[in-house]
Design a protein around this motif. Sequence first.
Motif, PDB file in Angstrom:
ATOM      1  N   ALA A  79      -1.606   9.271   6.385  1.00 17.73           N
ATOM      2  CA  ALA A  79      -0.655   8.203   6.044  1.00 17.73           C
ATOM      3  C   ALA A  79       0.777   8.708   5.943  1.00 17.73           C
ATOM      4  N   THR A  80       0.972   9.927   5.437  1.00 15.57           N
ATOM      5  CA  THR A  80       2.331  10.459   5.253  1.00 15.57           C
ATOM      6  C   THR A  80       3.062  10.499   6.598  1.00 15.57           C
ATOM      7  N   VAL A  81       2.367  11.029   7.601  1.00 17.52           N
ATOM      8  CA  VAL A  81       2.979  11.182   8.920  1.00 17.52           C
ATOM      9  C   VAL A  81       3.038   9.835   9.636  1.00 17.52           C
ATOM     10  N   CYS A 106       4.081  10.593  -3.796  1.00 18.84           N
ATOM     11  CA  CYS A 106       3.388  10.805  -5.079  1.00 18.84           C
ATOM     12  C   CYS A 106       2.020  10.119  -5.087  1.00 18.84           C
ATOM     13  N   ALA A 107       1.477   9.807  -3.918  1.00 24.16           N
ATOM     14  CA  ALA A 107       0.235   9.037  -3.838  1.00 24.16           C
ATOM     15  C   ALA A 107      -0.922   9.700  -4.571  1.00 24.16           C
ATOM     16  N   GLN A 108      -0.851  11.038  -4.736  1.00 22.69           N
ATOM     17  CA  GLN A 108      -1.960  11.747  -5.394  1.00 22.69           C
ATOM     18  C   GLN A 108      -1.522  12.340  -6.739  1.00 22.69           C
ATOM     19  N   ALA A 109      -0.391  11.902  -7.265  1.00 24.77           N
ATOM     20  CA  ALA A 109       0.156  12.658  -8.403  1.00 24.77           C
ATOM     21  C   ALA A 109       0.771  11.791  -9.499  1.00 24.77           C
ATOM     22  N   GLY A 153      -8.176  -2.890  -4.555  1.00 22.68           N
ATOM     23  CA  GLY A 153      -7.768  -3.351  -3.236  1.00 22.68           C
ATOM     24  C   GLY A 153      -6.668  -2.390  -2.819  1.00 22.68           C
ATOM     25  N   ASP A 154      -5.743  -2.849  -2.002  1.00 21.75           N
ATOM     26  CA  ASP A 154      -4.599  -2.016  -1.640  1.00 21.75           C
ATOM     27  C   ASP A 154      -3.420  -2.331  -2.539  1.00 21.75           C
ATOM     28  N   GLY A 155      -2.608  -1.329  -2.770  1.00 18.60           N
ATOM     29  CA  GLY A 155      -1.386  -1.525  -3.539  1.00 18.60           C
ATOM     30  C   GLY A 155      -0.505  -0.299  -3.426  1.00 18.60           C
ATOM     31  N   GLY A 156       0.785  -0.473  -3.639  1.00 20.19           N
ATOM     32  CA  GLY A 156       1.703   0.665  -3.587  1.00 20.19           C
ATOM     33  C   GLY A 156       2.993   0.326  -4.291  1.00 20.19           C
ATOM     34  N   TYR A 160       4.259   5.615  -4.106  1.00 17.75           N
ATOM     35  CA  TYR A 160       2.950   5.678  -4.772  1.00 17.75           C
ATOM     36  C   TYR A 160       1.941   4.801  -4.046  1.00 17.75           C
ATOM     37  N   SER A 161       0.687   5.266  -4.051  1.00 17.03           N
ATOM     38  CA  SER A 161      -0.431   4.450  -3.575  1.00 17.03           C
ATOM     39  C   SER A 161      -1.300   4.108  -4.783  1.00 17.03           C
ATOM     40  N   PHE A 162      -1.854   2.907  -4.782  1.00 16.73           N
ATOM     41  CA  PHE A 162      -2.803   2.529  -5.839  1.00 16.73           C
ATOM     42  C   PHE A 162      -4.180   2.250  -5.249  1.00 16.73           C
ATOM     43  N   TYR A 163      -4.478   2.930  -4.157  1.00 10.96           N
ATOM     44  CA  TYR A 163      -5.816   2.882  -3.551  1.00 10.96           C
ATOM     45  C   TYR A 163      -6.845   3.132  -4.669  1.00 10.96           C
ATOM     46  N   PRO A 164      -8.027   2.479  -4.614  1.00  8.96           N
ATOM     47  CA  PRO A 164      -8.933   2.503  -5.771  1.00  8.96           C
ATOM     48  C   PRO A 164      -9.286   3.878  -6.358  1.00  8.96           C
ATOM     49  N   ASN A 207       0.858  -1.197   0.000  1.00 16.14           N
ATOM     50  CA  ASN A 207       0.000   0.000   0.000  1.00 16.14           C
ATOM     51  C   ASN A 207       0.891   1.243   0.000  1.00 16.14           C
ATOM     52  N   GLY A 208       0.267   2.400  -0.106  1.00 18.55           N
ATOM     53  CA  GLY A 208       1.036   3.651  -0.202  1.00 18.55           C
ATOM     54  C   GLY A 208       1.710   4.033   1.100  1.00 18.55           C
ATOM     55  N   THR A 209       1.100   3.691   2.225  1.00 17.36           N
ATOM     56  CA  THR A 209       1.707   4.021   3.522  1.00 17.36           C
ATOM     57  C   THR A 209       3.025   3.262   3.673  1.00 17.36           C
ATOM     58  N   ASP A 210       2.988   1.977   3.358  1.00 17.32           N
ATOM     59  CA  ASP A 210       4.218   1.178   3.407  1.00 17.32           C
ATOM     60  C   ASP A 210       5.244   1.714   2.397  1.00 17.32           C
ATOM     61  N   PRO A 227       8.355  15.761   0.731  1.00 12.90           N
ATOM     62  CA  PRO A 227       7.317  16.596   0.112  1.00 12.90           C
ATOM     63  C   PRO A 227       6.168  15.738  -0.402  1.00 12.90           C
ATOM     64  N   VAL A 228       4.971  16.308  -0.402  1.00 12.26           N
ATOM     65  CA  VAL A 228       3.768  15.604  -0.880  1.00 12.26           C
ATOM     66  C   VAL A 228       3.192  16.415  -2.045  1.00 12.26           C
ATOM     67  N   HIS A 229       2.972  15.768  -3.168  1.00 10.45           N
ATOM     68  CA  HIS A 229       2.377  16.461  -4.327  1.00 10.45           C
ATOM     69  C   HIS A 229       0.862  16.419  -4.149  1.00 10.45           C
ATOM     70  N   HIS A 288     -10.903  17.341   1.968  1.00  9.86           N
ATOM     71  CA  HIS A 288      -9.591  16.674   1.958  1.00  9.86           C
ATOM     72  C   HIS A 288      -8.552  17.634   2.491  1.00  9.86           C
ATOM     73  N   TYR A 289      -8.572  17.719   3.837  1.00 11.95           N
ATOM     74  CA  TYR A 289      -9.176  16.778   4.789  1.00 11.95           C
ATOM     75  C   TYR A 289      -9.969  17.582   5.813  1.00 11.95           C
ATOM     76  N   PRO A 290     -10.811  16.934   6.614  1.00  6.12           N
ATOM     77  CA  PRO A 290     -11.583  17.714   7.593  1.00  6.12           C
ATOM     78  C   PRO A 290     -10.686  18.433   8.607  1.00  6.12           C
TER      79      PRO A 290
HETATM   80  C1  LIG Z   1      -0.669  11.774   0.135  1.00  5.78           C
HETATM   81  C2  LIG Z   1      -0.864  10.341   0.509  1.00  5.78           C
HETATM   82  N1  LIG Z   1       0.161   9.649   1.022  1.00  5.78           N
HETATM   83  C3  LIG Z   1       0.047   8.354   1.353  1.00  5.78           C
HETATM   84  C4  LIG Z   1      -1.142   7.679   1.175  1.00  5.78           C
HETATM   85  C5  LIG Z   1      -1.236   6.265   1.641  1.00  5.78           C
HETATM   86  O1  LIG Z   1      -1.681   5.381   0.705  1.00  5.78           O
HETATM   87  P1  LIG Z   1      -2.470   4.036   1.119  1.00  5.78           P
HETATM   88  O2  LIG Z   1      -3.854   4.432   1.493  1.00  5.78           O
HETATM   89  O3  LIG Z   1      -2.392   3.212  -0.116  1.00  5.78           O
HETATM   90  O4  LIG Z   1      -1.731   3.421   2.263  1.00  5.78           O
HETATM   91  C6  LIG Z   1      -2.222   8.349   0.610  1.00  5.78           C
HETATM   92  C7  LIG Z   1      -3.509   7.660   0.336  1.00  5.78           C
HETATM   93  O5  LIG Z   1      -4.420   7.695   1.095  1.00  5.78           O
HETATM   94  C8  LIG Z   1      -2.098   9.718   0.269  1.00  5.78           C
HETATM   95  O6  LIG Z   1      -3.116  10.405  -0.246  1.00  5.78           O
END
Ligand SMILES: Cc1ncc(COP(=O)(O)O)c(C=O)c1O
Length: 389
Positions: A92-94, A162-165, A196-199, A184-188, A63-66, A134-136, A324-326
């Motif tokens: 997830a970034t933090v 790059c999870a969003q980019a 499913g989950d992927g990264g 990268y995250s491949f969340y649906p 997943n993207g967090t990993d 940095p987060v895009h 995004h986000y509350p």
């Molecule tokens: C900026 C950012 N980083 C990390 C993640 C983590 O990805 P995942 O949900 O696949 O663990 C996400 C997705 O939610 C995200 O938007």
Amino acid sequence: MIDLPTIPVAYPLARYQNSKDAIQQAIFGVLASGQYILGKNVEAFEREFAEYHGVEYCIGVANGTDAVALALKSCGVQAGDEVITVAHTAVATVSAIEYIGAIPVICDIDAQTRCLHPARIAELISPKTRALLPVHIYGHPCDMPAVMSVAEQYNLIVVEDCAQAHGAMIAGQKVGTFGHASAYSFYPTKNLGCFGDGGAILTRNSTIADQARMLRQYGWKERYISATAGYNSRLDEMQAAILRVHLPYLDAENERRINIAARYCATLEHLNHTYLDFPSQKRIYPPSIAEGIRHVMHLFVVECADRTMLADFLGRHGVGTGLHYPQAIHRQTAYIQRLRGADTLPVTDELYERILSLPMFPELDDASVARVCAGLEAWYAYHHHDLSQ
Ligand SMILES: Cc1ncc(COP(=O)(O)O)c(C=O)c1O
């Protein structure tokens, strides 16, 4: 045609509906292969995703967090090291930084890009600082040339989130190719998503790639023999096969997102010019897009001081909205008052009072885009009418 009473902000089911046959074929192919974990599809996807970016190595993870956590660790970030990032991101970034025992330090964002502000980094650097993350965000690239020059000056590692980019660019160069590694995250709902989950982790450096490959599977260098203490974070064959179906369409889908965003922006610019005496509290401001970049519009996030009223109003007009986000991360119970840097984030804090996400996904058809625009027009007409009474 999105035949729903309310147009959703994201709609991953449409991706399946549009490529049903190919997806089913890919899944049945995996089932019949007898290879379900780290097989041919993962290998092929890693090659294809690396090629798409023009880098040497891609390592699929769970997943993207990993991906963020293992990318940092593969680059040599250790427990107790500080990693400078932002509070305007998915949690997830933090959480990925803390997952490997490192310490998140929070930097403010640039009001235009809404990403890590390169000029604010230096004041946070301490003897423990090891990396920048940095987060895009929303699909808008962070100013990577500026971030890289700070990193060079202070000898820091850079991992890009790059999870969003997926596919975003700066002067023709894809994000994910500037830093030492990227995640990268491949969340649906992502621009490139699976079911499913992927990264994945990308890097040009063979040592970092070897490290990531070991860390994702118990630290194994050879089967059953751990060379280092690792994790279990593998991309599975079915998700990899699904990603291989979708990757060839990523650029066209990003282009569609960009077209939809252009329609929203044109509508808002027209409304803001037409209703000159409109109260600033109710005006809706489109996102700004820096010169020379490709914003891939993962999310289309407007700003409006009266955003709660706007969300209710649009909801009554059949237009879904999201936050995004509350809450920014430093305001959330789990993190409040314990993140260095988080006491002075004026740009982040102001943004969180004003953001609202509108529907944005490539399968959104022209009629649905027109419905969203009609909702925005109705907001201006309604409040203008209010004023004239
Ligand atoms: C900026 C950012 N980083 C990390 C993640 C983590 O990805 P995942 O949900 O696949 O663990 C996400 C997705 O939610 C995200 O938007």
